[in-house]
Design a protein around this motif. Structure first.
Motif, PDB file in Angstrom:
ATOM      1  N   PRO A 162     -16.398   4.360  17.958  1.00  7.20           N
ATOM      2  CA  PRO A 162     -15.176   5.623  19.053  1.00  7.20           C
ATOM      3  C   PRO A 162     -14.828   5.546  19.923  1.00  7.20           C
ATOM      4  CG  PRO A 162     -17.693   6.126  18.386  1.00  7.20           C
ATOM      5  CD  PRO A 162     -17.585   4.560  18.201  1.00  7.20           C
ATOM      6  N   GLY A 163     -13.388   5.654  20.135  1.00  6.51           N
ATOM      7  CA  GLY A 163     -12.835   5.644  21.413  1.00  6.51           C
ATOM      8  C   GLY A 163     -11.787   3.740  20.953  1.00  6.51           C
ATOM      9  N   GLU A 197     -11.322   9.487  21.398  1.00  4.31           N
ATOM     10  CA  GLU A 197     -11.277  10.447  20.607  1.00  4.31           C
ATOM     11  C   GLU A 197     -10.434  11.754  21.113  1.00  4.31           C
ATOM     12  OE1 GLU A 197     -13.044   9.717  17.978  1.00  4.31           O
ATOM     13  OE2 GLU A 197     -12.472   7.672  18.722  1.00  4.31           O
ATOM     14  N   ASN A 198     -10.499  11.841  22.220  1.00  2.67           N
ATOM     15  CA  ASN A 198     -10.056  13.446  22.808  1.00  2.67           C
ATOM     16  C   ASN A 198      -8.351  13.770  22.424  1.00  2.67           C
ATOM     17  OD1 ASN A 198     -12.646  14.397  24.232  1.00  2.67           O
ATOM     18  ND2 ASN A 198     -11.982  13.922  26.257  1.00  2.67           N
ATOM     19  N   ALA A 199      -7.897  12.434  22.131  1.00  4.84           N
ATOM     20  CA  ALA A 199      -6.339  12.790  22.229  1.00  4.84           C
ATOM     21  C   ALA A 199      -6.496  12.289  19.786  1.00  4.84           C
ATOM     22  CB  ALA A 199      -5.667  10.940  21.938  1.00  4.84           C
ATOM     23  N   CYS A 210      -9.524  16.951  15.646  1.00  2.00           N
ATOM     24  CA  CYS A 210     -10.933  17.208  15.574  1.00  2.00           C
ATOM     25  C   CYS A 210     -11.220  17.131  13.908  1.00  2.00           C
ATOM     26  CB  CYS A 210     -10.870  18.333  16.020  1.00  2.00           C
ATOM     27  SG  CYS A 210     -10.966  19.438  16.889  1.00  2.00           S
ATOM     28  N   ASP A 211     -10.581  16.301  13.075  1.00  3.58           N
ATOM     29  CA  ASP A 211     -11.157  15.871  12.099  1.00  3.58           C
ATOM     30  C   ASP A 211     -11.023  14.411  11.709  1.00  3.58           C
ATOM     31  OD1 ASP A 211      -7.878  16.509  11.393  1.00  3.58           O
ATOM     32  OD2 ASP A 211      -8.095  17.318   9.920  1.00  3.58           O
ATOM     33  N   LYS A 212     -10.524  14.609  12.547  1.00  7.45           N
ATOM     34  CA  LYS A 212     -10.199  12.839  12.361  1.00  7.45           C
ATOM     35  C   LYS A 212     -10.907  11.566  14.220  1.00  7.45           C
ATOM     36  CE  LYS A 212      -6.037  12.548  10.086  1.00  7.45           C
ATOM     37  NZ  LYS A 212      -6.408  13.690   9.111  1.00  7.45           N
ATOM     38  N   ARG A 213     -11.827  12.258  13.881  1.00  6.45           N
ATOM     39  CA  ARG A 213     -11.748  11.551  15.491  1.00  6.45           C
ATOM     40  C   ARG A 213     -13.154  11.023  14.845  1.00  6.45           C
ATOM     41  NH1 ARG A 213     -12.706  15.971  20.746  1.00  6.45           N
ATOM     42  NH2 ARG A 213     -10.914  16.657  20.659  1.00  6.45           N
ATOM     43  N   THR A 214     -14.353   9.497  15.620  1.00  5.48           N
ATOM     44  CA  THR A 214     -14.925   9.313  14.667  1.00  5.48           C
ATOM     45  C   THR A 214     -16.411   8.887  14.725  1.00  5.48           C
ATOM     46  OG1 THR A 214     -13.246   6.863  15.687  1.00  5.48           O
ATOM     47  CG2 THR A 214     -15.821   6.321  14.562  1.00  5.48           C
ATOM     48  N   THR A 215     -16.175   9.815  16.115  1.00  3.19           N
ATOM     49  CA  THR A 215     -17.727  10.669  15.660  1.00  3.19           C
ATOM     50  C   THR A 215     -17.493  12.011  16.740  1.00  3.19           C
ATOM     51  OG1 THR A 215     -18.560   9.607  18.397  1.00  3.19           O
ATOM     52  CG2 THR A 215     -18.964   8.706  15.889  1.00  3.19           C
ATOM     53  N   LEU A 216     -18.051  13.444  16.251  1.00  3.99           N
ATOM     54  CA  LEU A 216     -18.224  14.244  17.377  1.00  3.99           C
ATOM     55  C   LEU A 216     -19.562  14.545  17.251  1.00  3.99           C
ATOM     56  CD1 LEU A 216     -16.884  17.091  14.140  1.00  3.99           C
ATOM     57  CD2 LEU A 216     -15.390  15.909  16.325  1.00  3.99           C
ATOM     58  N   SER A 217     -19.396  14.677  19.075  1.00  2.10           N
ATOM     59  CA  SER A 217     -20.589  15.514  19.523  1.00  2.10           C
ATOM     60  C   SER A 217     -21.140  16.547  19.050  1.00  2.10           C
ATOM     61  CB  SER A 217     -20.526  15.298  20.748  1.00  2.10           C
ATOM     62  OG  SER A 217     -20.257  14.409  21.974  1.00  2.10           O
ATOM     63  N   PRO A 218     -22.020  16.830  18.747  1.00  2.00           N
ATOM     64  CA  PRO A 218     -22.429  17.413  18.154  1.00  2.00           C
ATOM     65  C   PRO A 218     -23.254  18.476  18.920  1.00  2.00           C
ATOM     66  CG  PRO A 218     -24.323  16.074  18.025  1.00  2.00           C
ATOM     67  CD  PRO A 218     -22.773  15.238  18.197  1.00  2.00           C
ATOM     68  N   ALA A 231     -26.971  20.826  30.550  1.00  2.00           N
ATOM     69  CA  ALA A 231     -26.379  20.001  30.948  1.00  2.00           C
ATOM     70  C   ALA A 231     -24.657  19.164  29.817  1.00  2.00           C
ATOM     71  CB  ALA A 231     -27.548  18.249  30.740  1.00  2.00           C
ATOM     72  N   GLY A 232     -23.929  18.519  30.667  1.00  2.00           N
ATOM     73  CA  GLY A 232     -22.932  17.972  29.685  1.00  2.00           C
ATOM     74  C   GLY A 232     -22.728  16.699  29.337  1.00  2.00           C
ATOM     75  N   GLU A 233     -22.233  16.376  28.921  1.00  2.00           N
ATOM     76  CA  GLU A 233     -22.339  14.928  28.498  1.00  2.00           C
ATOM     77  C   GLU A 233     -20.876  14.742  28.525  1.00  2.00           C
ATOM     78  OE1 GLU A 233     -23.984  13.723  24.324  1.00  2.00           O
ATOM     79  OE2 GLU A 233     -23.967  11.592  25.004  1.00  2.00           O
ATOM     80  N   TRP A 234     -20.476  13.030  29.313  1.00  2.00           N
ATOM     81  CA  TRP A 234     -19.241  12.631  29.004  1.00  2.00           C
ATOM     82  C   TRP A 234     -19.907  11.143  28.561  1.00  2.00           C
ATOM     83  CZ3 TRP A 234     -15.225  14.437  28.434  1.00  2.00           C
ATOM     84  CH2 TRP A 234     -13.652  14.088  28.761  1.00  2.00           C
ATOM     85  N   ASP A 235     -18.812  10.905  27.456  1.00  2.30           N
ATOM     86  CA  ASP A 235     -19.072   9.298  27.174  1.00  2.30           C
ATOM     87  C   ASP A 235     -17.049   8.509  27.030  1.00  2.30           C
ATOM     88  OD1 ASP A 235     -18.924   6.871  25.362  1.00  2.30           O
ATOM     89  OD2 ASP A 235     -19.015   7.952  23.578  1.00  2.30           O
ATOM     90  N   ASP A 236     -17.523   8.133  28.085  1.00  2.51           N
ATOM     91  CA  ASP A 236     -16.323   6.584  28.907  1.00  2.51           C
ATOM     92  C   ASP A 236     -15.771   5.972  27.968  1.00  2.51           C
ATOM     93  OD1 ASP A 236     -15.884   8.709  30.616  1.00  2.51           O
ATOM     94  OD2 ASP A 236     -17.656   8.185  31.966  1.00  2.51           O
ATOM     95  N   ASN A 237     -16.718   4.812  26.951  1.00  9.19           N
ATOM     96  CA  ASN A 237     -15.941   4.106  26.345  1.00  9.19           C
ATOM     97  C   ASN A 237     -15.782   4.947  25.008  1.00  9.19           C
ATOM     98  OD1 ASN A 237     -16.847   1.831  26.589  1.00  9.19           O
ATOM     99  ND2 ASN A 237     -18.639   1.728  26.949  1.00  9.19           N
ATOM    100  N   ALA A 238     -15.946   6.061  24.646  1.00  3.54           N
ATOM    101  CA  ALA A 238     -15.251   6.883  23.267  1.00  3.54           C
ATOM    102  C   ALA A 238     -13.342   7.645  24.514  1.00  3.54           C
ATOM    103  CB  ALA A 238     -15.725   8.358  23.019  1.00  3.54           C
ATOM    104  N   ASN A 239     -13.489   7.523  25.561  1.00  2.00           N
ATOM    105  CA  ASN A 239     -12.781   8.172  26.153  1.00  2.00           C
ATOM    106  C   ASN A 239     -11.975   7.350  27.038  1.00  2.00           C
ATOM    107  OD1 ASN A 239     -12.257  10.609  24.404  1.00  2.00           O
ATOM    108  ND2 ASN A 239     -14.013  10.658  24.919  1.00  2.00           N
ATOM    109  N   TYR A 240     -11.814   5.658  26.267  1.00  2.00           N
ATOM    110  CA  TYR A 240     -12.101   4.490  27.830  1.00  2.00           C
ATOM    111  C   TYR A 240     -10.431   4.974  28.854  1.00  2.00           C
ATOM    112  CZ  TYR A 240     -10.601   0.400  28.451  1.00  2.00           C
ATOM    113  OH  TYR A 240     -11.051  -1.637  28.787  1.00  2.00           O
ATOM    114  N   ARG A 241      -9.707   4.758  28.377  1.00  2.00           N
ATOM    115  CA  ARG A 241      -7.878   4.999  28.793  1.00  2.00           C
ATOM    116  C   ARG A 241      -8.113   6.593  29.815  1.00  2.00           C
ATOM    117  NH1 ARG A 241      -7.437   1.877  24.144  1.00  2.00           N
ATOM    118  NH2 ARG A 241      -8.998   3.854  23.815  1.00  2.00           N
TER     119      ARG A 241
END
Length: 391
Positions: free
Chosen positions: A367-368, A373-375, A378-386, A21-31
């Motif tokens: 996050p977001g 987060e996608n913007a 990688c080393d500045k992200r609030t959380t990284l999806s493991p 499965a894939g996962e998408w966090d739409d609050n972490a990438n709100y815009r």
């Protein structure tokens, strides 16, 4: 790569491979999510999420205060209620609460929790902000945190191809929850469609994992007919009729299905989502393969509004086209360019483990907030999806 010599015979019965499965966090990438909604088309029932406020309740040491009832008031007599989760946060969308009536563009958030009270004033029309309510007391010491987990499952005929793998996934999650370092109460709601043998059927939340496993094993797919199903009724049953515990730090509902709700029931959804917010219930949504675009948009909206994530089975029609523009640079160690992926049972288990981790985390690291987060590099992200290694 080079073949390795087997040092022991392979087992005769091999475990079924996990559902990918894939996962998408739409609050972490709100815009990015708002851009996706513009392409998905607006629908009449949809809550207006174009302004967002994270209300955070912290104790004297700055730790998250879970299950605090937060009341938002303004110029009118109306009040909007939310409840914090294990993160100490509740998400408020002011444009869904216009009845409250801002006074000079100001609203008041107040809570009485853990033997203390706290308030904070905030701007009603900020596009994205955090409101911090600090309490004067320390969070009570707890033993193992209690987390309520409910599966809300479409068991109509169109799910017949998926139901065996979904049941295996739920069984695997149930087994692994025992080692998750939390006390879990687990339950389920089946939903079908009008005219079937039943529309909704509930299995109360319980710590009796053996009994729950038996209930899951007896589930079978059947009924349905037309494409839409009784999604609203299933969600409403979960929110209003399951025995959610006041002792639990988190209330999680995993909505699993492959079809959208009936169009004539869409007007009821804002009320169901608001009641979930009031009770502190987070919907994580899981789109089975074959989900159409309308269903995918609804699944994502329900998750984003209640603070959850959207997962989708990586087979058939619910795959990468459902993930928005994504991350054009890299996936920060992941195997996909624009979403986290892994075995579905591990993604679900990770949600439960994350709730326990929230109790030890800084509730102000969100996050977001202000930037997707996608913007971020990688080393500045609030959380990284493991990245979850496939079994």
């Amino acid at each position: 790569g080079p073949s390795r010599v087997a040092t022991e015979p392979a087992p005769i019965v091999q475990e079924q491979p996990g559902v990918k499965a894939g996962e998408w966090d739409d609050n972490a990438n709100y815009r990015e999510f708002q851009k996706y909604l513009a392409t998905a088309g607006q629908v009449a029932y949809a809550p207006d999420i174009t302004h967002r406020t994270f209300i955070v309740v912290r104790d004297a040491d700055g730790r998250a205060m879970p299950q605090c009832r937060v009341t938002v008031t303004g110029a009118s007599d109306a009040a909007f209620q939310l409840r914090t989760g294990a993160s100490g946060r509740a998400i408020f969308f002011p444009r869904t609460a216009t009845a409250v009536g801002a006074e000079n563009n100001e609203l008041l958030a107040s809570t009485s929790c853990g033997g203390a009270t706290g308030t904070a004033r905030f701007r009603a029309e900020a596009e994205d902000q955090v409101v911090d309510i600090r309490l004067g007391t320390k969070r009570a010491q707890q033993g193992l945190p209690v987390i309520d987990v409910a599966f809300v499952l479409d068991t109509t005929g169109s799910m017949s191809e998926e139901i065996a793998s979904v049941k295996r996934t739920i069984a695997q999650v149930t087994r692994n929850l025992a080692q998750a370092g939390v006390r879990v109460r687990i339950g389920m709601v089946e939903y079908k469609d009008h005219g079937d043998t039943f529309v909704t059927k509930g299995y109360p939340l319980t710590e009796d994992v053996g009994r729950f496993a038996l209930d899951v094993s007896n589930v079978s797919a059947g009924g349905g007919g037309d494409v839409p199903e009784a999604v609203e009724e299933g969600m409403s049953y979960a929110v209003n009729n399951l025995n959610w515990s006041s002792d639990a730090v988190s209330h999680l509902a995993f909505l699993i299905g492959d079809a959208p709700p009936h169009a004539e029931r869409l007007a009821a959804f804002p009320g169901v989502l608001r009641e979930a917010q009031r009770k502190g219930i987070t919907f994580h949504t899981i789109a089975a393969s074959g989900m159409d675009q309308m269903g995918q948009a609804f699944w994502r909206r329900a998750a984003q509004y209640t603070g959850g994530t959207n997962m989708f089975v990586l087979r058939g029609g619910a795959g990468p086209q459902s993930t928005g523009a994504g991350d054009p640079i890299s996936s920060c160690g992941g195997t996909q360019r624009n979403y986290a992926s892994g075995n579905l049972d591990q993604l679900i288990l990770g949600k439960v483990q994350r709730e326990a981790a929230f109790l030890r985390a800084d509730p102000m690291r969100i996050p977001g907030l202000l930037t997707d987060e996608n913007a971020r590099p990688c080393d500045k992200r609030t959380t990284l999806s493991p990245l979850v290694a496939a079994k």
